[in-house]
Design an enzyme around this catalytic site. Structure first.
Site, PDB file in Angstrom:
ATOM      1  N   THR A  95       0.859  -1.194   0.000  1.00  0.00           N
ATOM      2  CA  THR A  95       0.000   0.000   0.000  1.00  0.00           C
ATOM      3  C   THR A  95       0.890   1.237   0.000  1.00  0.00           C
ATOM      4  O   THR A  95       1.561   1.520   0.999  1.00  0.00           O
ATOM      5  CB  THR A  95      -0.916   0.038   1.241  1.00  0.00           C
ATOM      6  OG1 THR A  95      -1.654  -1.180   1.312  1.00  0.00           O
ATOM      7  CG2 THR A  95      -1.878   1.216   1.153  1.00  0.00           C
ATOM      8  N   LYS A 170      -7.146   1.942  -2.905  1.00  0.00           N
ATOM      9  CA  LYS A 170      -6.761   1.281  -1.642  1.00  0.00           C
ATOM     10  C   LYS A 170      -6.710   2.291  -0.488  1.00  0.00           C
ATOM     11  O   LYS A 170      -7.170   2.019   0.628  1.00  0.00           O
ATOM     12  CB  LYS A 170      -5.401   0.586  -1.830  1.00  0.00           C
ATOM     13  CG  LYS A 170      -4.783   0.029  -0.566  1.00  0.00           C
ATOM     14  CD  LYS A 170      -5.635  -1.033   0.093  1.00  0.00           C
ATOM     15  CE  LYS A 170      -5.035  -1.462   1.425  1.00  0.00           C
ATOM     16  NZ  LYS A 170      -5.992  -2.206   2.249  1.00  0.00           N
TER      17      LYS A 170
HETATM   18  N1  LIG Z   1      -1.265  -6.396   7.592  1.00  0.00           N
HETATM   19  C1  LIG Z   1      -2.378  -6.144   6.931  1.00  0.00           C
HETATM   20  O1  LIG Z   1      -3.491  -6.450   7.401  1.00  0.00           O
HETATM   21  C2  LIG Z   1      -2.349  -5.493   5.595  1.00  0.00           C
HETATM   22  C3  LIG Z   1      -1.256  -4.777   5.147  1.00  0.00           C
HETATM   23  N2  LIG Z   1      -1.298  -4.184   3.910  1.00  0.00           N
HETATM   24  C4  LIG Z   1      -0.138  -3.450   3.413  1.00  0.00           C
HETATM   25  O2  LIG Z   1       0.795  -4.437   2.989  1.00  0.00           O
HETATM   26  C5  LIG Z   1       2.135  -3.971   3.222  1.00  0.00           C
HETATM   27  C6  LIG Z   1       2.858  -4.960   4.121  1.00  0.00           C
HETATM   28  O3  LIG Z   1       2.138  -5.034   5.339  1.00  0.00           O
HETATM   29  P1  LIG Z   1       2.546  -6.040   6.503  1.00  0.00           P
HETATM   30  O4  LIG Z   1       2.987  -7.335   5.933  1.00  0.00           O
HETATM   31  O5  LIG Z   1       1.434  -6.013   7.464  1.00  0.00           O
HETATM   32  O6  LIG Z   1       3.790  -5.269   7.124  1.00  0.00           O
HETATM   33  P2  LIG Z   1       4.977  -5.807   8.023  1.00  0.00           P
HETATM   34  O7  LIG Z   1       5.410  -4.616   8.811  1.00  0.00           O
HETATM   35  O8  LIG Z   1       4.611  -7.047   8.725  1.00  0.00           O
HETATM   36  O9  LIG Z   1       6.124  -6.177   6.938  1.00  0.00           O
HETATM   37  C7  LIG Z   1       6.784  -5.162   6.240  1.00  0.00           C
HETATM   38  C8  LIG Z   1       7.761  -5.764   5.262  1.00  0.00           C
HETATM   39  O10 LIG Z   1       8.476  -4.691   4.609  1.00  0.00           O
HETATM   40  C9  LIG Z   1       9.873  -4.918   4.784  1.00  0.00           C
HETATM   41  N3  LIG Z   1      10.572  -3.636   4.819  1.00  0.00           N
HETATM   42  C10 LIG Z   1      10.315  -2.572   5.606  1.00  0.00           C
HETATM   43  N4  LIG Z   1      11.167  -1.567   5.322  1.00  0.00           N
HETATM   44  C11 LIG Z   1      11.996  -2.013   4.346  1.00  0.00           C
HETATM   45  C12 LIG Z   1      13.067  -1.438   3.634  1.00  0.00           C
HETATM   46  N5  LIG Z   1      13.476  -0.183   3.853  1.00  0.00           N
HETATM   47  N6  LIG Z   1      13.682  -2.186   2.692  1.00  0.00           N
HETATM   48  C13 LIG Z   1      13.263  -3.450   2.445  1.00  0.00           C
HETATM   49  N7  LIG Z   1      12.244  -4.062   3.082  1.00  0.00           N
HETATM   50  C14 LIG Z   1      11.609  -3.339   4.020  1.00  0.00           C
HETATM   51  C15 LIG Z   1       9.991  -5.688   6.066  1.00  0.00           C
HETATM   52  O11 LIG Z   1      11.240  -6.327   6.129  1.00  0.00           O
HETATM   53  P3  LIG Z   1      11.879  -6.771   7.557  1.00  0.00           P
HETATM   54  O12 LIG Z   1      11.274  -8.098   7.873  1.00  0.00           O
HETATM   55  O13 LIG Z   1      13.343  -6.822   7.309  1.00  0.00           O
HETATM   56  O14 LIG Z   1      11.500  -5.698   8.554  1.00  0.00           O
HETATM   57  C16 LIG Z   1       8.823  -6.660   5.900  1.00  0.00           C
HETATM   58  O15 LIG Z   1       9.158  -7.683   5.000  1.00  0.00           O
HETATM   59  C17 LIG Z   1       1.983  -2.565   3.806  1.00  0.00           C
HETATM   60  O16 LIG Z   1       2.062  -1.626   2.759  1.00  0.00           O
HETATM   61  C18 LIG Z   1       0.592  -2.581   4.414  1.00  0.00           C
HETATM   62  O17 LIG Z   1       0.028  -1.285   4.509  1.00  0.00           O
HETATM   63  C19 LIG Z   1      -2.373  -4.301   3.074  1.00  0.00           C
HETATM   64  C20 LIG Z   1      -3.458  -5.021   3.455  1.00  0.00           C
HETATM   65  C21 LIG Z   1      -3.556  -5.636   4.764  1.00  0.00           C
HETATM   66  O1  LIG Z   2      -4.863  -2.633   4.734  1.00  0.00           O
HETATM   67  C1  LIG Z   2      -5.420  -3.283   5.588  1.00  0.00           C
HETATM   68  C2  LIG Z   2      -6.561  -4.109   5.359  1.00  0.00           C
HETATM   69  O2  LIG Z   2      -7.063  -4.736   6.334  1.00  0.00           O
HETATM   70  O3  LIG Z   2      -7.011  -4.184   4.207  1.00  0.00           O
END
Ligand SMILES: NC(=O)C1=CN([C@@H]2O[C@H](COP(=O)(O)OP(=O)(O)OC[C@H]3O[C@@H](n4cnc5c(N)ncnc54)[C@H](OP(=O)(O)O)[C@@H]3O)[C@@H](O)[C@H]2O)C=CC1
Ligand SMILES: O=CC(=O)O
Length: 291
Positions: A95, A170
């Site tokens: 997102t 989104k």
């Molecule tokens: N959780 C949810 O319910 C939902 C989330 N989303 C969206 O999906 C995306 C991921 O969410 P989510 O999985 O929950 O987030 P998390 O915080 O669990 O995971 C984030 C990921 O991004 C990586 N990351 C962060 N910063 C960097 C960087 N500078 N360089 C490389 N990798 C990086 C992390 O790596 P590392 O492990 O090394 O920290 C990890 O793999 C977001 O944009 C979120 O808004 C969308 C729908 C639902």
């Molecule tokens: O981005 C979060 C979700 O629940 O969708």
């Protein structure tokens, strides 16, 4: 079908496992490489860098936290751009805002690659169950080639036209979700403050039109102060911030979303950023206790 997968956070891990379970060959990378080990147990291969994954795979999906992460994985050292050429496809499901997505799209198409943004609606459980809603935009042919993967990851996909439209849709969805969570939290807190039963409030909401699935799912865990993260609060605040910027760009004042954003910022300042976004209830409840 072989795909690369960059980013194994809450969502990325669940989505990559799902693809593996459904017969896809998946090569994974995560900034913290140790997180790849669990995926190897499910049959994944590991790429040492984003560039290594892109070199190996015709299609690479990314699921990263926010705009800076999405940019750094593409443009940084050993990043996606170093190997993306010859019609390879890059699908960013993170997102982010439309500007970030457009910047990535431009760079990728300039080197001969193809780009699709495909953010998702639905949280950890829908990701585990392949029940996401996919909001795709960009290269239509790439979208069609990705349908076998999307049908495993999601229950419905939309193609919304040019790059940026998926990101905007989104953010609008999540702005509504964040505002709703705040209104619900205020209602729960007010019930508690007036001596009424929050449990009864949730039961009553569930019997009428206001009790949506989010309220009915999160309400009981909020009352137990269980904020094990499905959707981290820091990401919900990022989405409110990006949605407010989108409103400003389009000359639309959104006072409800602005107030909800402030509540998420306050919750972050209380150390709740890594908790589930429903933990905003704690910030709402704490307000005004000294009166
Ligand atoms: N959780 C949810 O319910 C939902 C989330 N989303 C969206 O999906 C995306 C991921 O969410 P989510 O999985 O929950 O987030 P998390 O915080 O669990 O995971 C984030 C990921 O991004 C990586 N990351 C962060 N910063 C960097 C960087 N500078 N360089 C490389 N990798 C990086 C992390 O790596 P590392 O492990 O090394 O920290 C990890 O793999 C977001 O944009 C979120 O808004 C969308 C729908 C639902
Ligand atoms: O981005 C979060 C979700 O629940 O969708």
């Amino acid at each position: 079908m072989e795909v690369g997968f960059l980013g194994l956070g809450i969502m990325g891990k669940a989505m990559a496992v799902n693809l593996l379970r459904n017969g896809f060959e998946v090569t994974v990378w995560n900034r913290t490489l140790s997180k790849c080990e669990e995926l190897v147990e499910h049959g994944a291969s590991v790429g040492e860098t984003p560039a290594a994954v892109v070199k190996k795979c015709k299609y690479t999906i990314a699921m990263l936290s926010d705009p800076p992460a999405a940019i750094s994985v593409v443009f940084g050292k050993d990043g996606v751009l170093e190997q993306l050429c010859d019609g390879k496809g890059y699908i960013d499901m993170s997102t982010v805002d439309a500007d970030t997505s457009s910047k990535i799209s431009k760079a990728i198409t300039e080197v001969g690659g193809r780009f699709l943004e495909a953010p998702v609606s639905g949280s950890k459980k829908p990701a585990e169950d392949g029940q996401l809603i996919i909001l795709a935009a960009g290269d239509k042919a790439l979208y069609e080639e990705m349908l076998p993967a999307f049908s495993v990851l999601g229950k419905k996909d939309f193609f919304l036209g040019e790059v940026g439209n998926g990101a905007k849709m989104k953010l609008i969805v999540n702005m509504i979700m964040g505002s709703t969570m705040n209104a619900f939290s205020e209602g729960l807190a007010l019930a508690g403050r007036t001596g009424l039963s929050p449990e009864t409030l949730i039961e009553m909401l569930g019997l009428g039109a206001v009790g949506n699935p989010m309220i009915m799912m999160k309400g009981p865990t909020m009352l137990k102060s269980n904020y094990s993260p499905a959707f981290p609060l820091k990401h919900q605040q990022k989405d409110m911030r990006l949605a407010l910027a989108l409103g400003e760009e389009n000359g639309l004042a959104m006072p409800v979303a602005a107030a909800a954003n402030e509540a998420f910022i306050r919750a972050k300042s209380l150390g709740l950023g890594d908790q589930d976004f429903s933990a905003v209830y704690e910030a709402v409840k704490a307000d005004g206790l000294k009166q």
